[in-house]
Design an enzyme around this catalytic site. Structure first.
Site, short mmCIF file in Angstrom:
data_model
loop_
_atom_site.label_atom_id
_atom_site.label_comp_id
_atom_site.label_asym_id
_atom_site.label_seq_id
_atom_site.Cartn_x
_atom_site.Cartn_y
_atom_site.Cartn_z
CG HIS A 25 -0.19 0.21 2.54
ND1 HIS A 25 0.54 -0.80 3.14
CD2 HIS A 25 -0.07 1.29 3.35
CE1 HIS A 25 1.07 -0.35 4.27
NE2 HIS A 25 0.72 0.92 4.43
CG PHE A 76 27.88 12.71 11.91
CD1 PHE A 76 28.63 13.76 12.41
CD2 PHE A 76 27.70 12.63 10.53
CE1 PHE A 76 29.19 14.70 11.58
CE2 PHE A 76 28.26 13.57 9.69
CZ PHE A 76 29.01 14.61 10.21
CD GLU A 77 24.36 9.60 9.88
OE1 GLU A 77 24.44 9.38 11.12
OE2 GLU A 77 25.05 9.00 9.05
CB CYS A 106 14.02 24.49 -13.94
SG CYS A 106 13.71 22.99 -13.01
ZN LIG Z 1 12.57 21.83 -14.63
#
Ligand SMILES: [Zn+2]
Ligand SMILES: [Zn+2]
Length: 336
Positions: free
Chosen positions: A168, A311-312, A198
């Protein structure tokens, strides 16, 4: 009623779910893998175990009444929603703290009537149905002016957060734009202001040119290991031409190409990584942005191979043990 609370330092919203208010022992229980043999509410025939369907796809020749078993894909409200659909936002400031009611929609998309079928075992047409369901539910929820962002995601495997074994995905409509998204929007807007292009289109162009991190491509979509991948085998799927939202080209047929790319990547990861648990998330424009030249929708797929550690958590800075160029080679070479 769940509450949304904003961290006053970094403007990050958190859902505080009082209804899920659980005793400490719950978390130990929850860590257990999904029980085999339990009755599954997402299996065909068990429609009465879920709230009524809000969307369904049935085989073309079949016209059964709602909530009957002959379906290919079925969407229902989550029986244990993180947010509630009823009520007003009722925004409040308490001293320096901001909060609002946890209003939102939380839906579950049963991707198959069969309990043991996963996305990688389905034909591309079934994966295509998934995107059609995401589109239909998003278009419906967009009518609700309280919502600012719709997050579509999948947790596959209990390690990745799935509490049901049946394949799901989920959709959560939020009254705020989440921080991860606003960071991407701000970053891509800054890039656009500077270069008038972009950033995602530029990534597509450069990766196509360099060919070092392309895992798979078809006519309209590119699957790459991002240059600064946070996690081993992290994969992004992007439309090759500029599209701000997954609703930009929303004809049924157009979803074939993204379904093909997603299905191929997941099959490759399954083979190379021995059926890993994974998450995927659709990053698309928030509802209030329209015709944005700077934001470009994409899917992020994260196989759950490593754990976030001190650390993260402490830095928001990731150590990735697999260079994305090596991950690309492994995934590129395997035939599926
Ligand atoms: Zn784009
Ligand atoms: Zn099932």
């Amino acid at each position: 009623m769940p509450e949304l609370r904003k961290d006053p330092i970094i403007d990050r919203w958190v859902i505080i779910s009082s209804e899920r208010g659980q005793r400490p022992v719950f978390f130990a229980e929850e860590a257990e893998p999904v029980k085999p043999g339990a009755i599954c509410p997402l299996c065909a025939g068990n429609e009465a175990m879920t709230p009524p369907e809000v969307f369904v796809i049935r085989p073309p020749s079949i016209s059964s009444p709602p909530n009957s078993p002959d379906w290919l894909l079925r969407v229902v409200s989550n029986k244990f929603p993180a947010l509630r659909i009823e009520g007003e936002l009722d925004k409040q400031g308490i001293g320096l703290y901001d909060k609002m009611n946890g209003v939102g929609a939380h839906e579950v998309i049963a991707e198959t009537p069969l309990h043991n079928q996963t996305l990688t075992g389905m034909p591309v047409s079934s994966v295509q149905n998934l995107f059609i369901a995401y589109r239909e539910r998003t278009l419906d929820l967009l009518k609700d002016r309280r919502f600012k962002f719709i997050m579509i995601f999948k947790n596959q495997g209990s390690v990745a957060g799935a509490s049901l074994a049946h394949s799901h995905s989920q959709l959560i409509a939020l009254p705020i734009i989440p921080k991860r998204l606003s960071e991407e929007i701000t970053g891509s807007l800054n890039y656009y202001k500077y270069r008038d292009r972009c950033v995602f289109c530029d990534i597509v162009a450069q990766e196509t040119e360099e060919k070092q991190r392309i895992i798979y491509e078809n006519e309209h979509f590119l699957a790459i290991s991002p240059f600064a991948s946070r996690f081993p085998f992290e994969t992004w799927i992007l439309p090759k031409r500029h599209e701000e939202s997954f609703l930009s080209s929303r004809h049924d047929d157009n979803y074939f190409f993204v379904a093909d790319a997603l299905s191929t990547v997941l099959k490759k990861q399954e083979k190379v990584l021995n059926s890993p648990p994974y998450n995927f998330m659709i990053h698309t424009t928030p509802i209030e942005l329209k015709n944005t030249a700077y934001y470009h929708w994409h899917i992020e797929i994260i196989p759950r191979l490593t754990k976030m550690a001190g650390f993260e958590w402490g830095t928001g800075f990731y150590i990735n043990p697999t260079p994305p160029e090596e991950a690309t080679t492994f995934l590129q070479e395997v035939d599926v």
